[in-house]
Design an enzyme around this catalytic site. Structure first.
Site, PDB file in Angstrom:
ATOM      1  N   ASP A 170     -28.637  -9.922  19.290  1.00 39.80           N
ATOM      2  CA  ASP A 170     -28.404  -8.497  19.539  1.00 39.80           C
ATOM      3  C   ASP A 170     -28.710  -7.653  18.309  1.00 39.80           C
ATOM      4  OD1 ASP A 170     -27.502  -8.849  22.190  1.00 39.80           O
ATOM      5  OD2 ASP A 170     -25.489  -9.343  21.474  1.00 39.80           O
ATOM      6  N   GLU A 207     -24.941 -12.140  17.576  1.00 42.40           N
ATOM      7  CA  GLU A 207     -24.731 -11.930  19.004  1.00 42.40           C
ATOM      8  C   GLU A 207     -23.404 -11.179  19.122  1.00 42.40           C
ATOM      9  OE1 GLU A 207     -25.871 -12.020  22.902  1.00 42.40           O
ATOM     10  OE2 GLU A 207     -27.036 -12.792  21.223  1.00 42.40           O
ATOM     11  N   SER A 265     -33.134  -7.878  23.504  1.00 40.22           N
ATOM     12  CA  SER A 265     -32.243  -9.038  23.584  1.00 40.22           C
ATOM     13  C   SER A 265     -31.696  -9.167  24.999  1.00 40.22           C
ATOM     14  CB  SER A 265     -31.104  -8.903  22.573  1.00 40.22           C
ATOM     15  OG  SER A 265     -30.300  -7.783  22.886  1.00 40.22           O
ATOM     16  N   GLU A 318     -22.722  -2.209  20.384  1.00 37.95           N
ATOM     17  CA  GLU A 318     -23.785  -2.731  19.510  1.00 37.95           C
ATOM     18  C   GLU A 318     -24.265  -1.655  18.545  1.00 37.95           C
ATOM     19  OE1 GLU A 318     -26.944  -4.521  21.741  1.00 37.95           O
ATOM     20  OE2 GLU A 318     -25.596  -5.925  22.737  1.00 37.95           O
TER      21      GLU A 318
END
Length: 140
Positions: free
Chosen positions: A41, A54, A31, A11
């Site tokens: 996210d 996401e 998240s 991420e």
């Protein structure tokens, strides 16, 4: 390395790539299971395009998202005024992006993205951020 640490690293990698592409971007630290609220996210925008993302990664197995995860993403994106996107990254590959409606839905109501589908049909980062348009062989 634990799956959560690897997911967190992926991420952050996505956030850095979007930042380098000129987007204001943030990773939503609350998240997932950390909150009752429906949060994606990653949030990213450049003043013209806004995305609620996401992000999922895998060594090579298909990536699955629960129907609830995708419904939450769509709900948040709609209320926030962003485009919902599912970002997938397989080891030794780039990030690929899908509109939730373009993902395969299993009989159990979950969403699935296979590696070969991501490579063949996914939108790459340059196309997502408007820096290029992918040409596909079947379009030629």
């Amino acid at each position: 390395m634990s799956a959560n640490r690897k997911g967190d690293r992926r991420e952050r990698e996505l956030v850095n790539e979007l930042d380098a592409a000129g987007f204001a971007v943030m990773r939503a630290p609350a998240s997932g299971s950390a909150t009752e609220r429906d949060l994606p996210d990653v949030l990213a925008g450049d003043g013209e395009r806004f995305f609620a993302i996401e992000a999922k990664s895998s060594a090579g197995d298909p990536i699955y998202l629960s129907g609830e995860e995708v419904e939450s993403l769509i709900y948040f994106a709609r209320n926030f005024g962003a485009n919902a996107r599912i970002a997938v990254r397989f080891d030794r590959e780039d990030w690929y992006f899908f509109h939730p409606g373009d993902c395969h839905v299993t009989d159990g109501g979950n969403y699935r993205v296979k590696k070969e589908t991501a490579l063949a049909d996914g939108t790459d980062l340059d196309e997502l951020v408007g820096h290029s348009t992918q040409a596909r062989l079947d379009d030629a």
